[in-house]
Design a protein around this motif. Sequence first.
Motif, PDB file in Angstrom:
ATOM      1  N   VAL A 150       0.857  -1.186   0.000  1.00  0.00           N
ATOM      2  CA  VAL A 150       0.000   0.000   0.000  1.00  0.00           C
ATOM      3  C   VAL A 150       0.891   1.233   0.000  1.00  0.00           C
ATOM      4  CG1 VAL A 150      -1.744   1.292   1.278  1.00  0.00           C
ATOM      5  CG2 VAL A 150      -1.839  -1.219   1.216  1.00  0.00           C
ATOM      6  N   LYS A 151       0.642   2.133  -0.940  1.00  0.00           N
ATOM      7  CA  LYS A 151       1.430   3.359  -1.027  1.00  0.00           C
ATOM      8  C   LYS A 151       0.586   4.552  -0.602  1.00  0.00           C
ATOM      9  CE  LYS A 151       4.699   1.794  -4.512  1.00  0.00           C
ATOM     10  NZ  LYS A 151       5.475   2.158  -5.710  1.00  0.00           N
ATOM     11  N   THR A 152       1.211   5.432   0.181  1.00  0.00           N
ATOM     12  CA  THR A 152       0.540   6.633   0.665  1.00  0.00           C
ATOM     13  C   THR A 152       1.466   7.828   0.470  1.00  0.00           C
ATOM     14  OG1 THR A 152       1.418   6.626   2.930  1.00  0.00           O
ATOM     15  CG2 THR A 152      -0.480   5.204   2.493  1.00  0.00           C
ATOM     16  N   GLN A 153       0.946   9.020   0.748  1.00  0.00           N
ATOM     17  CA  GLN A 153       1.816  10.173   0.857  1.00  0.00           C
ATOM     18  C   GLN A 153       2.764   9.940   2.046  1.00  0.00           C
ATOM     19  OE1 GLN A 153       1.745  13.460  -0.843  1.00  0.00           O
ATOM     20  NE2 GLN A 153       0.688  12.205  -2.380  1.00  0.00           N
ATOM     21  N   SER A 202       9.225   5.380   4.518  1.00  0.00           N
ATOM     22  CA  SER A 202       7.946   6.061   4.703  1.00  0.00           C
ATOM     23  C   SER A 202       7.105   5.981   3.440  1.00  0.00           C
ATOM     24  CB  SER A 202       8.180   7.532   5.080  1.00  0.00           C
ATOM     25  OG  SER A 202       8.900   8.201   4.066  1.00  0.00           O
ATOM     26  N   GLY A 203       5.792   6.174   3.614  1.00  0.00           N
ATOM     27  CA  GLY A 203       4.877   6.128   2.485  1.00  0.00           C
ATOM     28  C   GLY A 203       4.506   4.721   2.060  1.00  0.00           C
ATOM     29  N   LEU A 204       4.882   3.712   2.881  1.00  0.00           N
ATOM     30  CA  LEU A 204       4.605   2.319   2.536  1.00  0.00           C
ATOM     31  C   LEU A 204       3.936   1.596   3.697  1.00  0.00           C
ATOM     32  CD1 LEU A 204       7.920   1.149   0.814  1.00  0.00           C
ATOM     33  CD2 LEU A 204       5.764   1.715  -0.316  1.00  0.00           C
ATOM     34  N   VAL A 205       3.019   0.721   3.365  1.00  0.00           N
ATOM     35  CA  VAL A 205       2.407  -0.191   4.333  1.00  0.00           C
ATOM     36  C   VAL A 205       2.276  -1.543   3.632  1.00  0.00           C
ATOM     37  CG1 VAL A 205       0.426  -0.690   5.817  1.00  0.00           C
ATOM     38  CG2 VAL A 205       1.077   1.698   5.375  1.00  0.00           C
TER      39      VAL A 205
END
Length: 351
Positions: free
Chosen positions: A5-8, A36-39
Amino acid sequence: MKFIVKTQRGMEGVAANYVKEALPDAKIWISPMGYSGLVIVEAGDEGAGERILEIPEVERIIPVLVEVPAELEAIVSSAEKIASLIGEDETFAVKTKRRGKHGFTSVDVNRELGARIRELTNSDVNLSWPDKVVQVEIIGDRAYVSVLPGEEFRKFTPDKIDARKLFRKVTLVQMPYWGDYKACRSFGEKIGRAAQAFEVKELIIAPKEKMDAFELAEFLKGVRIGQESRHRIQREAYPWKVEKVPVSVWDLYQVVRDKRRPKRLLIITDPKGPTLAEVKADLARDAFYAKEVVIFVGSREGIPRGLFRFADYVVDLAPYMTFATEHGIPAALVSLWEIYEEYARNLEEGD
């Protein structure tokens, strides 16, 4: 199934909490290996991907097809499973995002894995508009491989008309801002940035009468600062070479008198003219066939009324509204592009 999952950046924790609410039994790893920006989400629920995409903080999800050690040979060995999802009549491209230190590069992965997939499928590689994208996400000592459809949101696609076809023949004639030195420089920066952003043919700074030399100097310094700041961003963001827009100074009335350049289309933006809707059919046609489109933009004061007689069009972009000085260029160019694009598409369709 496992998902990347990618996020800001900085939003991975927020997104992970919402994922946990939507999928209580899922295993979640926030910022794996400190990135950062990864789950990473592992969930057995049917339809987990769709439920993750209902979370606005989630930018993108990548369903993991193969997980292997972050070694080049292991990644290439995943080709057989990947190849089963790519048809012989489909094109593909391999894209790799590598995080961490390894004995190979992203280009090595793209080349080796791509060659093996092509050998197995006999499919063609298309780096610009592939039907399938083989996405390789390398995070530390693990590599996650997926097969995705061509990207849903692309900046540059064949069905979009290139706006530079219009803007490369646009000359902007901008009256300078005058007054307080700081204000002059500030407005100059905004105008320089706007002209460079649209990559126009030329920006002419055109006083209508004698003005204070130092006020003009501050304005021009601002134009240069704004232009250079935007040009730096363009060089990093665009896959093509971007040139700086030429900037010159010329008397406003002499610009109108200039007869050296044939097939000029002169446009003045002013509330005294008809609305864009009233003239858009003729204006779009003339802009399409003109060799040069010259747009006059005022500053503090409008363009002198005596010049209206020499313009091909005087257009009111937004009736009962007056644009701020720094908004004149973007408003005029975006409005012109909208009607130009409509005309160009109608020509392509034979309408």
